[in-house]
Design a protein around this motif. Structure first.
Motif, PDB file in Angstrom:
ATOM      1  N   GLY A 137      -4.042   7.242 -11.331  1.00  0.00           N
ATOM      2  CA  GLY A 137      -3.008   7.673 -10.201  1.00  0.00           C
ATOM      3  C   GLY A 137      -2.779   7.687  -8.885  1.00  0.00           C
ATOM      4  N   GLU A 138      -3.859   8.073  -7.934  1.00  0.00           N
ATOM      5  CA  GLU A 138      -4.169   8.744  -6.867  1.00  0.00           C
ATOM      6  C   GLU A 138      -3.990   7.483  -6.356  1.00  0.00           C
ATOM      7  N   ASN A 139      -3.572   7.457  -4.323  1.00  0.00           N
ATOM      8  CA  ASN A 139      -4.049   6.118  -3.448  1.00  0.00           C
ATOM      9  C   ASN A 139      -5.422   6.300  -2.911  1.00  0.00           C
ATOM     10  N   LEU A 140      -5.341   5.338  -2.550  1.00  0.00           N
ATOM     11  CA  LEU A 140      -6.477   5.175  -0.987  1.00  0.00           C
ATOM     12  C   LEU A 140      -6.058   4.256  -0.725  1.00  0.00           C
ATOM     13  N   THR A 141      -6.910   3.970   0.585  1.00  0.00           N
ATOM     14  CA  THR A 141      -7.261   3.134   1.652  1.00  0.00           C
ATOM     15  C   THR A 141      -8.844   3.376   2.395  1.00  0.00           C
ATOM     16  N   VAL A 142      -9.257   1.460   1.709  1.00  0.00           N
ATOM     17  CA  VAL A 142      -9.987   1.524   1.955  1.00  0.00           C
ATOM     18  C   VAL A 142     -10.473   1.148   4.058  1.00  0.00           C
ATOM     19  N   TYR A 143     -11.560   0.945   4.849  1.00  0.00           N
ATOM     20  CA  TYR A 143     -11.376   0.445   5.722  1.00  0.00           C
ATOM     21  C   TYR A 143     -11.864  -0.917   6.386  1.00  0.00           C
ATOM     22  N   CYS A 144     -12.300  -1.452   7.311  1.00  0.00           N
ATOM     23  CA  CYS A 144     -13.013  -2.854   7.331  1.00  0.00           C
ATOM     24  C   CYS A 144     -12.609  -2.976   8.651  1.00  0.00           C
ATOM     25  N   ASN A 145     -13.690  -2.614   9.856  1.00  0.00           N
ATOM     26  CA  ASN A 145     -13.408  -2.992  11.606  1.00  0.00           C
ATOM     27  C   ASN A 145     -15.199  -3.352  11.779  1.00  0.00           C
ATOM     28  N   SER A 146     -14.450  -3.930  13.081  1.00  0.00           N
ATOM     29  CA  SER A 146     -14.916  -4.871  13.718  1.00  0.00           C
ATOM     30  C   SER A 146     -15.323  -4.679  15.420  1.00  0.00           C
ATOM     31  N   SER A 147     -16.621  -4.626  16.404  1.00  0.00           N
ATOM     32  CA  SER A 147     -16.203  -4.560  17.609  1.00  0.00           C
ATOM     33  C   SER A 147     -15.710  -6.423  18.002  1.00  0.00           C
ATOM     34  N   SER A 148     -15.685  -7.414  16.719  1.00  0.00           N
ATOM     35  CA  SER A 148     -15.721  -9.410  17.112  1.00  0.00           C
ATOM     36  C   SER A 148     -14.416  -8.893  16.659  1.00  0.00           C
ATOM     37  N   VAL A 149     -13.179 -10.444  17.024  1.00  0.00           N
ATOM     38  CA  VAL A 149     -12.461 -10.800  17.369  1.00  0.00           C
ATOM     39  C   VAL A 149     -12.388 -12.338  15.703  1.00  0.00           C
TER      40      VAL A 149
ATOM     41  N   PHE B  71      -3.896  -7.090   8.220  1.00  0.00           N
ATOM     42  CA  PHE B  71      -4.992  -7.355   9.730  1.00  0.00           C
ATOM     43  C   PHE B  71      -4.510  -6.416  10.829  1.00  0.00           C
ATOM     44  N   GLY B  72      -5.680  -6.069  11.228  1.00  0.00           N
ATOM     45  CA  GLY B  72      -5.521  -5.353  12.478  1.00  0.00           C
ATOM     46  C   GLY B  72      -4.548  -6.186  13.824  1.00  0.00           C
ATOM     47  N   ASP B  73      -3.898  -5.762  14.250  1.00  0.00           N
ATOM     48  CA  ASP B  73      -3.112  -6.594  15.732  1.00  0.00           C
ATOM     49  C   ASP B  73      -4.029  -7.469  16.278  1.00  0.00           C
ATOM     50  N   ALA B  74      -5.202  -6.758  17.159  1.00  0.00           N
ATOM     51  CA  ALA B  74      -6.331  -7.560  17.621  1.00  0.00           C
ATOM     52  C   ALA B  74      -7.314  -8.288  16.451  1.00  0.00           C
ATOM     53  N   ARG B  75      -6.832  -8.525  15.099  1.00  0.00           N
ATOM     54  CA  ARG B  75      -7.707  -9.358  14.752  1.00  0.00           C
ATOM     55  C   ARG B  75      -9.016  -8.861  14.796  1.00  0.00           C
ATOM     56  N   LYS B  76      -9.449  -7.319  14.755  1.00  0.00           N
ATOM     57  CA  LYS B  76     -11.306  -6.731  14.658  1.00  0.00           C
ATOM     58  C   LYS B  76     -10.888  -5.973  13.493  1.00  0.00           C
ATOM     59  N   ASP B  77     -10.228  -6.154  12.509  1.00  0.00           N
ATOM     60  CA  ASP B  77      -9.586  -4.894  11.581  1.00  0.00           C
ATOM     61  C   ASP B  77      -9.295  -5.426  10.611  1.00  0.00           C
ATOM     62  N   SER B  78      -9.056  -4.743   9.083  1.00  0.00           N
ATOM     63  CA  SER B  78      -8.655  -4.796   8.138  1.00  0.00           C
ATOM     64  C   SER B  78      -8.569  -3.475   7.809  1.00  0.00           C
ATOM     65  N   SER B  79      -6.758  -3.561   6.694  1.00  0.00           N
ATOM     66  CA  SER B  79      -7.530  -1.424   5.861  1.00  0.00           C
ATOM     67  C   SER B  79      -7.015  -2.140   4.570  1.00  0.00           C
ATOM     68  N   LEU B  80      -7.310  -2.262   3.411  1.00  0.00           N
ATOM     69  CA  LEU B  80      -6.770  -2.353   1.901  1.00  0.00           C
ATOM     70  C   LEU B  80      -6.578  -0.652   1.000  1.00  0.00           C
ATOM     71  N   HIS B  81      -4.869  -1.060   0.995  1.00  0.00           N
ATOM     72  CA  HIS B  81      -4.186   0.301   0.306  1.00  0.00           C
ATOM     73  C   HIS B  81      -4.033  -0.071  -1.100  1.00  0.00           C
ATOM     74  N   ILE B  82      -4.748   0.474  -2.158  1.00  0.00           N
ATOM     75  CA  ILE B  82      -4.164   0.810  -2.913  1.00  0.00           C
ATOM     76  C   ILE B  82      -3.746   2.084  -3.702  1.00  0.00           C
ATOM     77  N   THR B  83      -2.234   1.598  -4.758  1.00  0.00           N
ATOM     78  CA  THR B  83      -1.382   2.247  -4.302  1.00  0.00           C
ATOM     79  C   THR B  83      -1.252   2.429  -6.014  1.00  0.00           C
ATOM     80  N   ALA B  84      -1.255   4.010  -6.522  1.00  0.00           N
ATOM     81  CA  ALA B  84      -1.721   4.238  -8.295  1.00  0.00           C
ATOM     82  C   ALA B  84      -2.381   3.994  -9.198  1.00  0.00           C
ATOM     83  N   ALA B  85      -3.543   3.960  -8.476  1.00  0.00           N
ATOM     84  CA  ALA B  85      -4.728   3.946  -8.617  1.00  0.00           C
ATOM     85  C   ALA B  85      -5.454   3.561 -10.450  1.00  0.00           C
ATOM     86  N   GLN B  86      -5.600   2.747 -10.992  1.00  0.00           N
ATOM     87  CA  GLN B  86      -6.164   2.223 -12.527  1.00  0.00           C
ATOM     88  C   GLN B  86      -7.359   2.030 -12.293  1.00  0.00           C
ATOM     89  N   THR B  87      -7.490   2.746 -13.891  1.00  0.00           N
ATOM     90  CA  THR B  87      -9.644   1.936 -13.222  1.00  0.00           C
ATOM     91  C   THR B  87      -9.766   0.553 -13.925  1.00  0.00           C
TER      92      THR B  87
END
Lengths: 111, 115
Positions: free
Chosen positions: A16-28, A65-81
């Motif tokens: 039921g909780e929400n979460l965000t995971v991140y993916c970052n890079s210095s490369s495009v 997808f980040g504006d500069a295309r160097k990063d991304s995020s994944l957000h899950i709403t109301a997580a399930q098992t």
């Protein structure tokens, strides 16, 4: 050197909780993909994002997808098992290079 | 459609022995990849084939690893001799094209333990 850094490495939350995971890079990257991997199985593609600033939704999952295309995020709403698994981000540096992966975020959703 | 088939699922060998893994990609997929996934890490590319030609093998430890894709379909990956640090899951994947943003379809992998 890890081209794609994912955070957090581990995440344990209640159903039921929400979460965000991140993916970052210095490369495009020309595009980024997110995969989910369950124990004993290969990664399964969830989404591909191509344009900077792009947002895609897949039911309770939102990918950005980040504006500069160097990063991304994944957000899950109301997580399930059933969301439990290893989430991998992966990217193409160009159209002709193979996919490179991050180390992944291991998510555990507890009932 | 049938997925990417890999065998065996599990293999335990002693160091210095040899081992081979087999992969059958999705029918019609021109590009085939072998990735190594060490516990706790993301997959790392070992080799990429386009039909039966090698596109990228820059990260393949060629002193002990070899791979081939005869007739542009099935592929085998061999390790000889194996070292303890080769313990990992070996994933085979295929995609329609080399270029572009195609998603890869992965097999279930072969879990190798070197003792």
């Amino acid at each position: 050197t890890q081209l794609l850094e994912q955070s957090p490495q581990f995440l344990s939350i209640q159903e039921g909780e929400n979460l965000t995971v991140y993916c970052n890079s210095s490369s495009v990257f020309s595009s980024l993909q997110w995969y989910r991997q369950e124990p004993g199985e290969g990664p399964v593609l969830l989404v591909t994002v191509v344009t900077g600033g792009e947002v895609k939704k897949l039911k309770r999952l939102t990918f950005q997808f980040g504006d500069a295309r160097k990063d991304s995020s994944l957000h899950i709403t109301a997580a399930q098992t059933g969301d439990t698994g290893l989430y991998l981000c992966a990217g193409f540096l160009s159209g002709n290079t193979p996919l490179v992966f991050g180390k992944g975020t291991r998510l555990s959703v507890i009932a | 459609e049938a997925g990417v088939a890999q065998s065996p699922r599990y293999k335990i060998i002693e160091k210095r022995q040899s081992v081979a893994f087999w992969c059958n990609p999705i029918s019609g997929h021109a590009t085939l990849y072998w990735y190594q996934q060490i516990l706790g890490q993301g997959p790392k590319l070992l080799i990429q084939f386009q039909n039966n030609g090698v596109v990228d093998d820059s990260q393949l430890p060629k002193d002990r690893f070899s791979a081939e894709r005869l007739k542009g379909v099935d592929s085998t990956l061999k390790i000889q001799p194996a070292k303890l640090e080769d313990s990992a899951v070996y994933l085979c994947a295929s995609s329609l094209w080399t270029a572009g943003f195609d998603g890869y379809t992965f097999g279930s992998g072969t879990r190798l333990t070197v003792v």
